[in-house]
Design an enzyme around this catalytic site. Sequence first.
Site, PDB file in Angstrom:
ATOM      1  N   GLY A  40     -19.364 -36.533 -50.385  1.00 23.61           N
ATOM      2  CA  GLY A  40     -20.598 -35.595 -50.599  1.00 23.61           C
ATOM      3  C   GLY A  40     -20.699 -35.441 -51.362  1.00 23.61           C
ATOM      4  O   GLY A  40     -21.913 -35.323 -51.932  1.00 23.61           O
ATOM      5  N   CYS A 250     -37.227 -27.535 -21.887  1.00 25.72           N
ATOM      6  CA  CYS A 250     -37.773 -28.629 -21.924  1.00 25.72           C
ATOM      7  C   CYS A 250     -38.552 -29.345 -20.151  1.00 25.72           C
ATOM      8  O   CYS A 250     -38.398 -28.372 -19.761  1.00 25.72           O
ATOM      9  CB  CYS A 250     -36.530 -29.875 -21.912  1.00 25.72           C
ATOM     10  SG  CYS A 250     -37.463 -31.722 -21.911  1.00 25.72           S
ATOM     11  N   CYS A 253     -36.914 -31.997 -18.700  1.00 31.43           N
ATOM     12  CA  CYS A 253     -35.540 -31.806 -17.404  1.00 31.43           C
ATOM     13  C   CYS A 253     -35.395 -30.694 -17.245  1.00 31.43           C
ATOM     14  O   CYS A 253     -34.168 -30.127 -16.578  1.00 31.43           O
ATOM     15  CB  CYS A 253     -34.261 -32.657 -18.515  1.00 31.43           C
ATOM     16  SG  CYS A 253     -33.911 -31.778 -20.069  1.00 31.43           S
ATOM     17  N   CYS A 272     -37.083 -32.392 -24.735  1.00 32.51           N
ATOM     18  CA  CYS A 272     -36.313 -32.147 -24.968  1.00 32.51           C
ATOM     19  C   CYS A 272     -36.969 -33.593 -27.029  1.00 32.51           C
ATOM     20  O   CYS A 272     -37.534 -34.458 -26.059  1.00 32.51           O
ATOM     21  CB  CYS A 272     -35.387 -33.479 -24.385  1.00 32.51           C
ATOM     22  SG  CYS A 272     -34.061 -32.138 -23.030  1.00 32.51           S
ATOM     23  N   CYS A 278     -32.326 -36.877 -22.617  1.00 30.22           N
ATOM     24  CA  CYS A 278     -33.294 -36.087 -21.682  1.00 30.22           C
ATOM     25  C   CYS A 278     -33.443 -36.523 -20.372  1.00 30.22           C
ATOM     26  O   CYS A 278     -33.088 -35.983 -19.120  1.00 30.22           O
ATOM     27  CB  CYS A 278     -34.850 -35.987 -22.466  1.00 30.22           C
ATOM     28  SG  CYS A 278     -36.356 -35.353 -21.468  1.00 30.22           S
TER      29      CYS A 278
END
Lengths: 286, 284, 257
Positions: A40, A250, A253, A272, A278
Site C-alpha cells: 500500500g 447482459c 450472454c 458484460c 462473456c
Amino acid sequence: MTSLLNDLIDNNESEQFGILDEYSKREIRRAVLTAVAVPGYQVPFGSREMPVARGWGSGGLQITLAVIGHNDVIKVIDQGDDQGVNAVNLRRLIVQSTKVSETTTAAKSSIVQSRHRIPEDGLDQRHILVLQVPVPEPLRGVERDMRELARMHAEADYSKMWVSLYEDKVRNGVITQTTGYPCLVNDRYVIATTPIPRWDIPKLDHSPFLTLFGAGREKRIYAVPPFTKVEPLTFEDVPFEVEKTEGATCSQCGSNSSFLVEIPGAQSRWVCSDTDWCERNLEGNL
Amino acid sequence: MTSVVSPEWVLKVEQLGKIFGSLSENGLALTGPDIGSSKDPVTGAIVAAWDVSFEVAAGEALGVVGESGSGKSTVMRCIAGDQSSSAGSVQIRTSPNEQIDVLSLTPSERRQLRIDKIAVVYQDPAEGLDLNVTAGGNIASPLTAAGWRNFSSIRSRASELLLRTEVPLNRMDDVVKSFSGGMKQRVQLAKALANRPPIVLLDEPTTGLDASVAAGVLDLIRGLLEEFGLAAVVVSHDFSVIEMLTNRCIVMNHGRVVESALTDQLLEDPHHPYSQKLVSAARA
Amino acid sequence: MSHTINNAEHVVLDVRNLRKHFVLHTIDSRIVEALNGVSLKVSAGEHVALAGTSGAGKSSLLKSIYRTYKPTSGEVFLKLDDDSFVDLISLTDSELATLRGTQIGYVSQFLRAQPRRSTFEIVTKAGIQRGMDSDTAKQAAAYSLQRLNLDEALWDVSASMLSGGEKQRVNLAAGTISPPRLLLLDEPVSALDPVNRESALELIGTLTDQGVAVLAVFHDIDAMERLASRVIVLRNGVVDYEGSPKETLERLEGVAR
C-alpha cells in the site's frame, strides 16, 4: 537484494528485450520490491518516457515491461475489453518488443495489464495483475500540500479522509465514490483504487495473485501482495456496497452476476464489461 | 504548621522560553519589561517569552493576561505544539501515575496529544475548524482520529456536543463557513471537547465577537470548564474574560511574567506598575 | 444574642498586626495606607461587627483577610479542620483558592462576574463547591432562597436580570449555604427593603448558632446591635476600641459620623 537484481540484468542480449533498457528495468524492479515489502505504500520511481502518452498507461506499461519474462503470456484489457483501442495498442507494443505470447483468456495468461477492471475469473497465484493508475494519491481530494500528504501517510493520520466520507454520507445518504474507492491495505496504508470499480474491490482482499499499481505521470508504484488484507474504508454501520442495477442482464450472454456496463441508445442495453468472460459464458465454457 | 492540600497539577509549565533568532551574550538582560522591549538590541533577536512557569489543576482555569506582543499567545502555542520552544519544560498528567514530558516528544507524538489530551480553541475559528466542512463533520475529525468508526455513534456524539454548546441542531449539517462568528466559536468548543481532553487552551476565545455574543460564549465556556472539570489556560488581553473564567492569573509584559495572583486580587490590588496600568485602563 | 467568651480554644481567626498599603505606580508611586497594624480574634459561633467611619479600613480588612488585597505584612491565622492554624498570607494562590471554596466565605453587595446562570443554580453551585452533594445542595438552596423571601418565580431567572436587592439576597444565600468556618460579610443587606432586610438578618443570626465565626461590616447600627456580640471600631487603619455593642454605641454617639 542488489546482487539478485544485478543477476537479472542481461548484458548479453544483442537486442534489447522490450523497450526498456536493463537498468531502467532494474530500477522499476527495485521499486516494485519495495512496494511489495510495504503493502500500500506509494514508492516513487524514475518514470521513463514511453511510446504511449502520459495518462494512457505508461506506468502500467513500465511495470509490465520490467517484470515480463520470455515464458510469460500477456493479456491486456481496457474497461474489461481486450479489443479496446488502447488495449490493442499496448498489447501490440508489448508483444512486438518482447515476443511473448498473448491471450484473451485470463486463466491462460500469467500477466494481466488492465485499465479499469479486474477480470471476472481465472486469476490465481501464478498471476501478476498490473493496473494503470491515473491518480495514485487517495487523499488528493482532501489535501493538496505534498509535505502534509507525506506526513498523513507516514503517521497513518487519515482523519481528513474519514471526514470526507462522513460528509459524503451526510450529503448523499450513502458514500458515493464509484471508482477510486479508498481502501486500507494490511491495516496500514490507504490506497487509491482509481482504476477499478467498487465491484472489483472485494477481489483484492486476500487475493491469490499479486497486484501492482503503476502511475507513470505521477511516478508512483504501489502493490497489494497476495493474501493481504484489503478493506474498503467505510463506517462500521455503513456497509460497503458494489454497483448493482436491478433487473439488468447482459444482452449477449444473459448474465446478471457479472459487472455490466450500459450501452447508450434509445433503449437501455447492458453488456458484460469483461468481454472474454462473456464469450465463454455464452459458449458454456466458464 | 500543616499545609493546605490544593489539588494536584494536570499541567505544569517550568521556565518556558521562546526566542526567535539568535540572542547576544547579554540578550536576556537587554530585554524585558524593565527595558521595555523584547528585541535584542545587538542581534535583533526577539525574546518572545522567557522564564514562564505555572501549574494548573483539574477544574482550575488560569488566565494569562497581557497586551499584544506580551508573549501570552507564544506561551500558548508552545504548550499546544503549534510553536517549538527554546527552553523550559511542559509536563502533563494524564492519570495519577502517568506523566508526560511534552517538549521531549517527537512532533508526531505531540500531534497525538492534540487528539485527546490537549485541546485548543483559537481566536480565529478558521484556525481550529475546516470552514468547508459541516459542523458535524468538524467534530467527526477528532473522533475519527481517536478511532471512532461507527457513523451513527459519531453523529450522536456530535449532536450531543453541539447541543451542549448551544448550536442549533438543525445546523449540524451546514457548512461552517456560513455560520456567524459566535456560532463558529461554539462549534470550535464542541470540537475541542469531542474526546474529553483533560486540558484546554483558549486563546482570546471571544475577541472580535459582539459584546452580547461574547457574553454568551464566555458563559458557555465557564459552564463547560466546570462541568467537565477541565484544566484550562485562558489567554486574553480582556479583563472581563479573565474575570469571568479564571480564579488565578499571570500577567505578561515583553515576554516575562511580571505578576502572578488570584484573579480578584489582581483586579483590586495589582502590584506591578504594568499590572496597575493594565487594570486601570480596563476599569476606565 | 449569645455573648460568647473569647475563649482561646474556640478562636477561628487570629489576625496579628495586619498592615496594608498600596503603592500607586500610576500616580507617581504614592503610598496609600489602608491598615496600619490591626490585630483581632474571632471565635467559632461569634459574630463580630466592624465599625468606623468610611475610610477607616473596614472593607480593606475583610478584603485583606480574604486576600483580595494582598497584605503588606502581618499574619492572618485561620483554624483548619484538624485544629491546626495556617497563615493565609503565606499560602500559595492555589492553596488559598482551595480554602476559599471550603473554609472561608465572603459576601459583599456585589454579584461578581454576572453569569447568565439562574438564581437557583448559583446557590446550588455554591453548596456543591462547599462539598455538598447535588441533592443536598439543591435542598439547601431552596431552603435559603425561601428564607430570604426570594420568589420561586425568580429561581429559574438569570441572575443578571434581578434587582439590586434580589441580587444581594442571592449573594447571601450563596454565601451562607453550608456555611464555612469563617464568614466575612461586607454590607450584605444594604440594598434590601425593610421586610427583606428582616429576613436576611434573621438568617445571618442563625449562622452563629451553627458555629460559624462571622466578621461583618454593617452600616446599620440596628443590625449591629442585634447580631453582634462584640464590636471592633477601626480608625485610621488601626483598632481604636473594642467592646460590646451597647458600650460601643454609647461611645460612638459622642462622635460625629
